[in-house]
Design a protein around this motif. Sequence first.
Motif, PDB file in Angstrom:
ATOM      1  N   LEU A   2       0.762  -1.168  -0.027  1.00 14.65           N
ATOM      2  CA  LEU A   2      -0.176  -0.449  -0.113  1.00 14.65           C
ATOM      3  C   LEU A   2       0.899   1.210   0.343  1.00 14.65           C
ATOM      4  CD1 LEU A   2      -2.673  -0.374   2.640  1.00 14.65           C
ATOM      5  CD2 LEU A   2      -3.023  -1.038   0.099  1.00 14.65           C
ATOM      6  N   GLY A   3       0.196   2.488  -0.302  1.00 13.34           N
ATOM      7  CA  GLY A   3       0.865   3.930  -0.448  1.00 13.34           C
ATOM      8  C   GLY A   3       0.218   4.781  -0.133  1.00 13.34           C
ATOM      9  N   ALA A   4       0.572   5.262  -0.077  1.00 13.34           N
ATOM     10  CA  ALA A   4      -0.121   7.070  -0.395  1.00 13.34           C
ATOM     11  C   ALA A   4       0.379   7.690  -0.941  1.00 13.34           C
ATOM     12  CB  ALA A   4      -0.171   7.315   1.117  1.00 13.34           C
ATOM     13  N   LYS A   5      -0.672   8.076  -2.166  1.00 13.41           N
ATOM     14  CA  LYS A   5      -0.781   9.077  -3.204  1.00 13.41           C
ATOM     15  C   LYS A   5      -1.037  10.695  -2.851  1.00 13.41           C
ATOM     16  CE  LYS A   5      -1.271   9.116  -7.526  1.00 13.41           C
ATOM     17  NZ  LYS A   5      -1.432   8.552  -9.050  1.00 13.41           N
ATOM     18  N   VAL A   6       0.382  11.464  -3.137  1.00 17.36           N
ATOM     19  CA  VAL A   6       0.555  12.662  -1.952  1.00 17.36           C
ATOM     20  C   VAL A   6       0.684  13.820  -3.430  1.00 17.36           C
ATOM     21  CG1 VAL A   6       0.576  12.366  -0.184  1.00 17.36           C
ATOM     22  CG2 VAL A   6       2.234  13.247  -1.520  1.00 17.36           C
ATOM     23  N   TYR A   7       0.110  15.036  -3.603  1.00 15.43           N
ATOM     24  CA  TYR A   7       0.669  15.782  -4.553  1.00 15.43           C
ATOM     25  C   TYR A   7       1.831  16.104  -4.878  1.00 15.43           C
ATOM     26  CZ  TYR A   7      -3.297  17.372  -7.017  1.00 15.43           C
ATOM     27  OH  TYR A   7      -3.967  16.985  -7.713  1.00 15.43           O
ATOM     28  N   ARG A   8       3.454  16.185  -4.875  1.00 23.71           N
ATOM     29  CA  ARG A   8       4.727  16.739  -4.634  1.00 23.71           C
ATOM     30  C   ARG A   8       4.629  17.739  -4.200  1.00 23.71           C
ATOM     31  NH1 ARG A   8       6.716  18.580  -9.476  1.00 23.71           N
ATOM     32  NH2 ARG A   8       6.077  17.102 -10.751  1.00 23.71           N
ATOM     33  N   GLY A  47      -8.722   8.838   4.737  1.00 21.53           N
ATOM     34  CA  GLY A  47      -7.799  10.461   4.445  1.00 21.53           C
ATOM     35  C   GLY A  47      -7.035  10.258   3.117  1.00 21.53           C
ATOM     36  N   TYR A  48      -6.619   9.842   2.482  1.00 18.37           N
ATOM     37  CA  TYR A  48      -5.104   9.190   1.836  1.00 18.37           C
ATOM     38  C   TYR A  48      -5.922   8.782   0.334  1.00 18.37           C
ATOM     39  CZ  TYR A  48      -2.044  11.240   4.777  1.00 18.37           C
ATOM     40  OH  TYR A  48      -1.060  12.398   5.007  1.00 18.37           O
ATOM     41  N   ASN A  49      -5.185   8.607  -0.306  1.00 16.49           N
ATOM     42  CA  ASN A  49      -5.954   8.366  -1.980  1.00 16.49           C
ATOM     43  C   ASN A  49      -4.646   7.136  -1.904  1.00 16.49           C
ATOM     44  OD1 ASN A  49      -6.193   7.358  -4.408  1.00 16.49           O
ATOM     45  ND2 ASN A  49      -5.196   9.022  -5.533  1.00 16.49           N
ATOM     46  N   ILE A  50      -5.486   6.128  -1.514  1.00 17.83           N
ATOM     47  CA  ILE A  50      -4.391   5.173  -1.292  1.00 17.83           C
ATOM     48  C   ILE A  50      -3.965   3.653  -3.026  1.00 17.83           C
ATOM     49  CG2 ILE A  50      -4.625   1.882   0.018  1.00 17.83           C
ATOM     50  CD1 ILE A  50      -4.199   5.114   1.988  1.00 17.83           C
ATOM     51  N   VAL A  51      -2.727   3.580  -2.889  1.00 17.71           N
ATOM     52  CA  VAL A  51      -2.737   2.676  -4.637  1.00 17.71           C
ATOM     53  C   VAL A  51      -1.686   1.856  -3.843  1.00 17.71           C
ATOM     54  CG1 VAL A  51      -2.669   5.041  -5.603  1.00 17.71           C
ATOM     55  CG2 VAL A  51      -0.841   4.125  -4.313  1.00 17.71           C
ATOM     56  N   ASP A  52      -1.788   0.629  -5.128  1.00 19.00           N
ATOM     57  CA  ASP A  52      -0.960  -0.938  -4.830  1.00 19.00           C
ATOM     58  C   ASP A  52      -0.250  -0.181  -5.680  1.00 19.00           C
ATOM     59  OD1 ASP A  52      -2.002  -2.332  -3.153  1.00 19.00           O
ATOM     60  OD2 ASP A  52      -3.508  -3.396  -4.938  1.00 19.00           O
ATOM     61  N   ARG A 310     -13.929   1.751  -3.958  1.00 18.98           N
ATOM     62  CA  ARG A 310     -13.033   2.614  -3.511  1.00 18.98           C
ATOM     63  C   ARG A 310     -12.311   2.240  -4.625  1.00 18.98           C
ATOM     64  NH1 ARG A 310      -8.342  -2.303  -2.915  1.00 18.98           N
ATOM     65  NH2 ARG A 310      -6.940  -0.370  -2.266  1.00 18.98           N
ATOM     66  N   THR A 311     -11.596   3.407  -4.739  1.00 18.58           N
ATOM     67  CA  THR A 311     -10.222   4.046  -5.229  1.00 18.58           C
ATOM     68  C   THR A 311      -9.443   3.048  -6.134  1.00 18.58           C
ATOM     69  OG1 THR A 311     -10.883   5.923  -5.428  1.00 18.58           O
ATOM     70  CG2 THR A 311      -8.843   5.913  -6.766  1.00 18.58           C
TER      71      THR A 311
END
Length: 329
Positions: A2-8, A47-52, A310-311
Motif C-alpha cells: 500500500l502507498g499514499a498518493k500525494v501531490y509532489r 483520508g489518503y488516496n491509497i494505491v497499490d 474504493r479507488t
Amino acid sequence: MLGAKVYREEAEKHRKILLDMGVLDINFKIAYDGDYILLPLKEEIKGYNIVDYNFLPIEKRKTSLRDALSKKIPSSYLLKLRAFDTIGNIALIQLDDELIPYKNVIGEALLELNPSIKTVFRKDSIEGEYRVPTIELIAGECETETVYQEFGVRILLDISKVYFSPRLSQERKRIASLVKKDEIVLDMFCGVGPFSLMISKRAEPKRIYAIDINETAVYYLKKNIVLNRCENIIPIIGNSRNEIKNIESPNRIIMNLPHSASDFLSDVFSTYHKSKVHFYSVSEDISFVKKKIIEEGKRHAKKIDFIFERTVKSYSPHSEIYCIDFDFS
Ligand code: SAM
C-alpha cells in the motif's frame, strides 16, 4: 504493497505526518509518479488516496533513479519521471514525450540500480480487446516471459502477449479474503489468472470459473494452475458474453475489464438470478459508474445493493479505476 498518493508539493508535509503516526514504512523507497509522490505505508489509512505499488526495499537501491540520472537529464524533465513497475525480473516504465530521447539512459540506470532487474521495457498505451501493452526494449536482455510473485502466488506470464498489473495485488488479496468456503466464483475477464489464483490459494472456494478471450492468457493460466496447484480453477477460452450462459450460478463474480465491463452487465443480469459482483471501471467520477449499474439493474428488474467502493489506482490525470462491490437479486 500500500502507498499514499500525494501531490509532489505536499509530499514532505505528508511524509512527516505519516512518519509521526507510525504508518510510513521507512524500509521502502518513496516512488515518483508524474506530479505525485507515492509514500510506502505499513497499513491502510483514512483520508489518503491509497494505491497499490511495488515499492523497492531501501537496501536494494543506494541511489534513487533521479539521483542517478541527475547529471544526464535536464532537471525539469526529471520531474516527469514516473513510477515504474517490476514484474518478476522485468521493469516497465512509461515515459513522457520529453523523456523518450533519454530512454536508453533511463533503462541502463534502472538496471544498474536494481540488480534483480534484467530487462527494462518502455510501456506505451494499453490497446485492443486483449488489453496488451505496446512495449519497447530500452535496456537489458530481450526477454518478455517472467515469473511474478505476490502473497505466495506465482504467476508466469509474457508481458508482450497478455495483460498484467502488479498494482492490483492488494485488491486481489482483499477479494480473496471475502470468499467464503464452498463458494462458486466466476472470474469473467481472468487474464493469466491473478484473481482466480489468489482466491484459490488463500480461500476455500468450491470452484472458480476463469474466462478469457485471449488464448495466450488462458495458456498461461493453465500453466499457473499447475505451478500453484490450484485444481479448483476451471480455465475457459472464449467470450464471457456467451460462456457465462454455460456456467452454474456463481456466488461471486469478478468483472475486471475497466474500459467496458458495463457492456457486460446486461449479460450478467439476464443470465443469473442473483450474485455478488466486484465491478471495476474507469471513470472521471464514481457516481457515473454507480448510475450505470442502477440503470442496467432497473432494465432487468434487479435490486442493487452497493456494499463497498474504493479507488484502485489512478488511470489518467482526470480518471481513476474504481472498484464497486454490489449484490444484485
Ligand atoms: N483480471 C486480469 C488481471 O487482473 O490481470 C485481466 C484483466 S484485463 C484488464 C482484461 C482481460 O479481459 C484481458 O485479459 C482480455 O483479454 C479479457 N477480455 C476482454 N474482452 C473479453 C471478453 N469479451 N470475454 C472474455 N475476456 C475478455
